[in-house]
Design an enzyme around this catalytic site. Structure first.
Site, PDB file in Angstrom:
ATOM      1  N   VAL A   1       2.316   6.139   7.685  1.00 45.40           N
ATOM      2  CA  VAL A   1       1.561   6.780   6.598  1.00 45.40           C
ATOM      3  C   VAL A   1       0.084   6.498   6.860  1.00 45.40           C
ATOM      4  CG1 VAL A   1       1.208   6.870   4.092  1.00 45.40           C
ATOM      5  CG2 VAL A   1       3.498   6.448   5.016  1.00 45.40           C
TER       6      VAL A   1
ATOM      7  N   ARG B   1      -3.534  -5.286   6.686  1.00 42.67           N
ATOM      8  CA  ARG B   1      -4.695  -5.908   7.345  1.00 42.67           C
ATOM      9  C   ARG B   1      -5.957  -5.056   7.239  1.00 42.67           C
ATOM     10  NH1 ARG B   1      -0.457  -8.195  10.992  1.00 42.67           N
ATOM     11  NH2 ARG B   1      -0.588 -10.454  10.709  1.00 42.67           N
TER      12      ARG B   1
ATOM     13  N   GLY C   1       1.900   3.126   2.204  1.00 45.03           N
ATOM     14  CA  GLY C   1       2.888   3.150   3.283  1.00 45.03           C
ATOM     15  C   GLY C   1       4.162   2.421   2.857  1.00 45.03           C
ATOM     16  N   HIS C   2       4.006   1.226   2.287  1.00 45.80           N
ATOM     17  CA  HIS C   2       5.183   0.482   1.805  1.00 45.80           C
ATOM     18  C   HIS C   2       5.920   1.295   0.734  1.00 45.80           C
ATOM     19  CE1 HIS C   2       2.694  -3.186   2.973  1.00 45.80           C
ATOM     20  NE2 HIS C   2       3.812  -3.385   3.632  1.00 45.80           N
TER      21      HIS C   2
ATOM     22  N   HIS D   1       0.871  -1.168   0.000  1.00 46.87           N
ATOM     23  CA  HIS D   1       0.000   0.000   0.000  1.00 46.87           C
ATOM     24  C   HIS D   1       0.917   1.230   0.000  1.00 46.87           C
ATOM     25  CE1 HIS D   1       1.093   0.097   4.207  1.00 46.87           C
ATOM     26  NE2 HIS D   1       0.549  -1.086   4.408  1.00 46.87           N
TER      27      HIS D   1
END
Ligand code: PAF
Length: 285
Positions: free
Chosen positions: A176, A187, A36-37, A34
């Site tokens: 994030v 998740r 964030g990654h 997502h």
């Protein structure tokens, strides 16, 4: 971008890069990327010559009854996303190669891994440390980037790196969040629409605690702040508190009063099935 699946091939490539004097950044992940990654990957891209992203759903960090079997995974999509931010290698080893028959070594960070998530997920951080150590050995990074959303994990890995004299700089990336404030997590894909609304109780708790701290002229008693937050979360339908604590950001020990190094750290279950974590500093620096 290259897909590498075998540990020996990863090590060979990393050795070659090192021989050429190139710096290597590793972003360890379990996939299902997502935003964030992708932020972690972009930071890695800025900080090093070569970027390796590992994608491995690590069986030994899941306990019985946890979501190992259902953990979201889509390799093609992840490859596309990693390539789009300039990752050089997506390293996706197989469990059979990471843990061949006879494997029996565990790395344990004794104290930091015990409480908070470690209390409800016994052995979880042993599994995390063991796999991260193996990934460090295989990809030989100069630096590795971890998200602050998993704050205890970050503290445990920093401790492991210090205790074992690992020549890897551990870099934290801020959490994030979605526009709503919900911390991004693979998740979150388990949540139905109305559960996303319920999950916002975590972010609301952070805002509430920050407001309390801002409005107070004296240091707040941490236990009092936590009990107010617990009451608020428990009053959100479908939300059950696993823990809410205010801890010292380095030792992860409970704080008496809220100070500059305090971290609010929480785990909540939404509708009994989805376990979410979040954390934040409470005092503006
Ligand atoms: O944070 C994660 O995704 C995992 O715990 C990690 C660090 C990749 C180890 O499996």
């Amino acid at each position: 971008m290259k897909l590498v699946q075998h540990p020996a091939e990863m090590t060979e490539l990393a050795t070659l890069w090192r021989d050429e004097g190139r710096t290597i950044a590793l972003v360890p992940t379990m996939g299902s990327f997502h935003a964030g990654h992708l932020a972690l990957m972009r930071q890695a891209r800025q900080l090093s010559d070569q970027v390796v992203v590992s994608l491995f759903v690590n069986p030994i960090q899941f306990g019985p009854g946890e979501d190992l079997a259902t953990y979201p995974c889509d390799l093609q999509k992840d490859m596309h996303l990693a390539a789009s931010v300039g990752v050089d290698v997506l390293y996706a080893p197989l469990a059979a190669d990471m843990y061949p028959p006879g494997f029996q070594t565990t790395i344990r960070v004794a104290e930091l891994g015990k409480g908070l998530c470690g209390a409800s997920r016994p052995g979880h951080f042993d599994g995390v440390c063991t796999v991260v150590m193996k990934l460090f050995q295989q990809a030989s990074p100069h630096l590795a980037i971890f998200g602050e959303k998993d704050f205890q994990q970050l503290a445990v890995i920093r401790r492991m790196a210090r205790d074992l004299d690992l020549p890897v700089a551990i870099i934290a990336h801020p959490t994030v969040r979605e526009k709503s404030g919900l911390a991004m997590s693979s998740r979150n894909s388990y949540l139905q629409e109305e559960e996303i609304e319920q999950a916002l109780c975590l972010y609301r708790a952070i805002c509430f605690a920050r407001e309390m701290v801002k409005a107070s002229t004296v240091p707040l008693v941490a236990a009092e702040v936590c009990s107010k937050i617990i009451k608020n979360i428990q009053s959100t339908p479908g939300c059950d508190v696993e823990y809410v604590e205010i801890v010292d950001a380095d030792s992860l020990k409970s704080c008496e009063t809220v100070n500059k190094n305090s971290r609010l750290i929480m785990a909540v279950r939404v509708n009994r099935k989805v376990r979410l974590i979040d954390n934040a500093g409470l005092v503006e620096l």
